[in-house]
Design an enzyme around this catalytic site. Structure first.
Site, short mmCIF file in Angstrom:
data_model
loop_
_atom_site.label_atom_id
_atom_site.label_comp_id
_atom_site.label_asym_id
_atom_site.label_seq_id
_atom_site.Cartn_x
_atom_site.Cartn_y
_atom_site.Cartn_z
N ARG A 81 0.84 -1.52 -0.02
CA ARG A 81 -0.14 0.03 -0.13
C ARG A 81 1.01 1.13 -0.38
NH1 ARG A 81 -3.15 -0.77 4.56
NH2 ARG A 81 -3.71 -1.56 3.61
N ARG A 151 -1.39 6.36 10.08
CA ARG A 151 -0.91 5.72 8.23
C ARG A 151 -1.22 6.78 7.08
NH1 ARG A 151 -3.52 -0.05 8.32
NH2 ARG A 151 -2.52 -1.13 10.52
N LYS A 214 -2.77 0.93 15.51
CA LYS A 214 -2.75 1.20 13.59
C LYS A 214 -3.55 2.90 14.60
CE LYS A 214 -7.48 -0.85 12.26
NZ LYS A 214 -7.65 -1.23 11.12
N CYS A 434 -14.79 -3.68 0.69
CA CYS A 434 -13.26 -3.72 0.36
C CYS A 434 -12.50 -5.31 -0.38
CB CYS A 434 -12.85 -4.28 2.44
SG CYS A 434 -13.45 -6.20 1.98
N CYS A 440 -6.81 -11.72 0.73
CA CYS A 440 -7.19 -10.92 2.27
C CYS A 440 -6.70 -12.63 2.96
CB CYS A 440 -8.04 -9.84 2.61
SG CYS A 440 -8.10 -9.25 4.60
N CYS A 483 -12.43 -2.01 6.81
CA CYS A 483 -11.96 -1.55 5.30
C CYS A 483 -13.39 -1.13 4.44
CB CYS A 483 -11.35 -1.94 5.14
SG CYS A 483 -9.50 -3.10 6.33
#
Length: 573
Positions: A81, A151, A214, A434, A440, A483
């Site tokens: 990413r 992030r 995160k 997502c 994933c 997500c």
């Protein structure tokens, strides 16, 4: 016990805390793993550490069972990413990432994400280092786009006031740079940078053990809530006077992830701390991050995010600590209103006379599909475009800064390659998923691959009930990690198992209300039957152009979620 000690959760630390402490500031033994050609994956702690460098180890789950039969390990690869504050990328950079995806990605695609950036999927170990070096040569990196750090910083991508957007985007970039890890690990490992003595390094904001979990930050320009502020730990709501940005309202403690079966986890809206002037922006950003660094739960990762810290210590206590650390006093919030959060598709003219073309990219997947060569079309646009591209937080793409003389040529390419279709419904534009399966590792149910057919069914229902000109904010996420931002939709599906979802309804179009679970662990067929009935009721009983989410709350079909820490798990309906 002192007051300071009460602010810290005591107990045995989560193993990720050991991992970070022993990582030599995120270096680990990644270099040694790269040289190991016996396995295509990363071992032990490095499996987690590569996330701080913007990568997740994955495998193709569609072929996992067959490989096991053949006594082969899973087809390990990484998803990368990129870090793109505000989602801005140049045509030259696009050409380079297109070429890399074509040559070295197992899937050949560029995936636009809800974090306003792009992802490469399916990059095998021998190509990982060259991937980072290719990106670096164009001015892009993937530092801190995953892991327990701040992030990629989001910014409203298609605002009404373009001068304010430029200022807001510049602040998004400054915030991103200010909160980045300071370790030299990324440059040493991936760019063959000079090795330095890590004992001389220090992480003044993130801390040498980094954050408990995160952390996500946005800059948003009302009246558009296209970045979904309530999905993020820290949000700066732009306050302008005319065409000049004068400061931000600061919202803290939003987040959507939860864990099935664990009622100590829940989605949560962000709290409004108040207004700050521009010059205090970086100080406040650092103060919020460092407070969460010091007070966040390092014992239980499921309760480690900022939203849980605010609930545990109290919003006012957290706010006062931020004021102390930033040497600022929050003023009363300045008035603002969110009226929409979707992207504005088609051409929009900026006040500078330049034109911006927003292209709908279903699921954000840029690839050459049969009769729809999106990837080739984007490459052709990149070769002639003189402005920039802006990736949106809704997985779409804006061709920005187009002069009048180039407008028709770009539109012709977009139409020819299926990037610009008049037949795309408002419902399809308002739907999102997502990635989920097959790549994933957390996915429990389909999302991206299911979305197109699911939207077709909803389109049919809307037409059947005479609502074909209406749309519903509809989102699917393959697991409860959030997500796909289903917990800020009017209808949200959260994966529970193969072809099984929890159905949530009752969010609003502005993204300021969390939907409530209406049915648990049901199949897609059951969901569509329920939605058909509910859309029928909405069509018959709605008041004054009432949106679907507002209708199901007003009609008493579900109770609104008012305080998710206390009422999210109330009775289903």
């Amino acid at each position: 016990m002192s007051d300071d000690q009460k602010l810290v959760v005591e107990g045995k630390l989560a193993d990720n805390e050991r991992l970070k402490k022993e990582s030599n500031l995120l270096r680990g033994t990644i270099v040694q793993d790269l040289a190991d050609d016996v396995t295509g994956g990363f071992t032990a702690d490095n499996f987690q550490l590569i996330r701080f460098h913007g990568m997740y180890q994955q495998d193709d789950r569609d072929i996992r069972a067959e490989r096991i039969k053949q006594k082969l390990e899973p087809l390990h690869n990484v998803m990368l990413r990129a870090r793109l504050p505000g989602g801005v990328i140049t045509p030259k950079q696009w050409i380079e990432i297109d070429q890399f995806a074509q040559d070295y990605s197992m899937y050949g695609s560029i995936r636009l994400t809800t974090r306003q950036t792009f992802q490469f999927h399916g990059v095998l170990k021998p190509h990982i280092k060259s991937m980072h070096q290719t990106l670096n040569a164009t001015g892009i990196d993937s530092i801190a786009t995953a892991g327990d750090v701040n992030r990629n910083v989001l910014c409203t991508s298609n605002p009404i006031e373009s001068k304010v957007h430029q200022q807001a985007w510049e602040w998004a970039t400054k915030i991103s740079e200010h909160l980045l890890p300071k370790t030299n690990a990324y440059a040493e490992i991936w760019l063959d940078g000079e090795k330095i003595d890590s004992t001389q390094e220090n992480e003044p904001i993130l801390g040498n053990n980094y954050l408990p979990r995160k952390f996500k930050t946005t800059v948003v320009i009302p009246p558009q809530n296209d970045v979904d502020v309530h999905a993020n730990d820290l949000n700066f709501v732009a306050i302008a006077e005319g065409d000049k940005l004068v400061g931000f309202n600061v919202l803290v403690g939003g987040g959507l992830a939860m864990t099935h079966g664990d009622k100590s986890t829940y989605p949560r809206k962000a709290d409004d701390f108040g207004f700050i002037s521009l010059e205090k922006t970086l100080d406040v950003a650092a103060a919020v991050v460092s407070t969460q660094r010091d007070w966040g739960n390092r014992v239980n990762r499921k309760n480690a995010k900022t939203k849980y810290t605010l609930e545990r210590v109290g919003v006012e206590t957290f706010k006062q600590e931020v004021e102390k650390r930033a040497n600022v006093k929050f003023e009363s919030s300045r008035p603002y209103e969110f009226t929409s959060r979707g992207d504005r598709f088609g051409w929009v003219e900026g006040i500078d006379g330049k034109h911006h073309l927003t292209l709908f990219i279903e699921n954000g997947r840029i690839l050459d599909f049969p009769n729809k060569p999106l990837k080739t079309g984007m490459l052709q646009i990149a070769k002639i475009h003189q402005g920039d591209f802006r990736l949106t937080a809704n997985q779409n793409l804006i061709v920005a800064g187009v002069p009048e003389s180039q407008k028709q040529a770009i539109e012709d390419i977009a139409v020819e390659h299926g990037l610009m279709e008049s037949s795309v419904s408002k419902q399809r534009q308002d739907s999102m998923a997502c990635v989920s399966l097959p790549t994933c590792p957390l996915a429990m149910a389909e999302a991206e691959r299911y979305l197109p057919d699911a939207v077709t069914e909803i389109e049919s229902m809307l037409s059947k009930h005479g609502m074909q000109d209406q749309s519903i904010i509809y989102r699917i996420t393959g697991c409860p990690n959030g997500c796909g931002r289903a917990m800020l939709s009017e209808i949200g599906l959260v994966g529970k198992g193969p072809n099984k979802y929890n159905l949530h309804i009752g969010g609003n179009r502005e993204g300021t209300r969390i939907p409530r679970m209406y049915r648990e662990n049901i199949s897609d067929t059951e969901i569509m039957s329920i939605l058909d009935e509910l859309i029928g009721q909405w069509a018959e009983q709605r008041e004054n152009n009432e949106a679907f989410g507002d209708f199901v709350v007003r009609a008493g079909i579900v109770k609104p979620v008012v305080d998710s820490a206390r009422d999210f798990y109330d009775e289903l309906s």
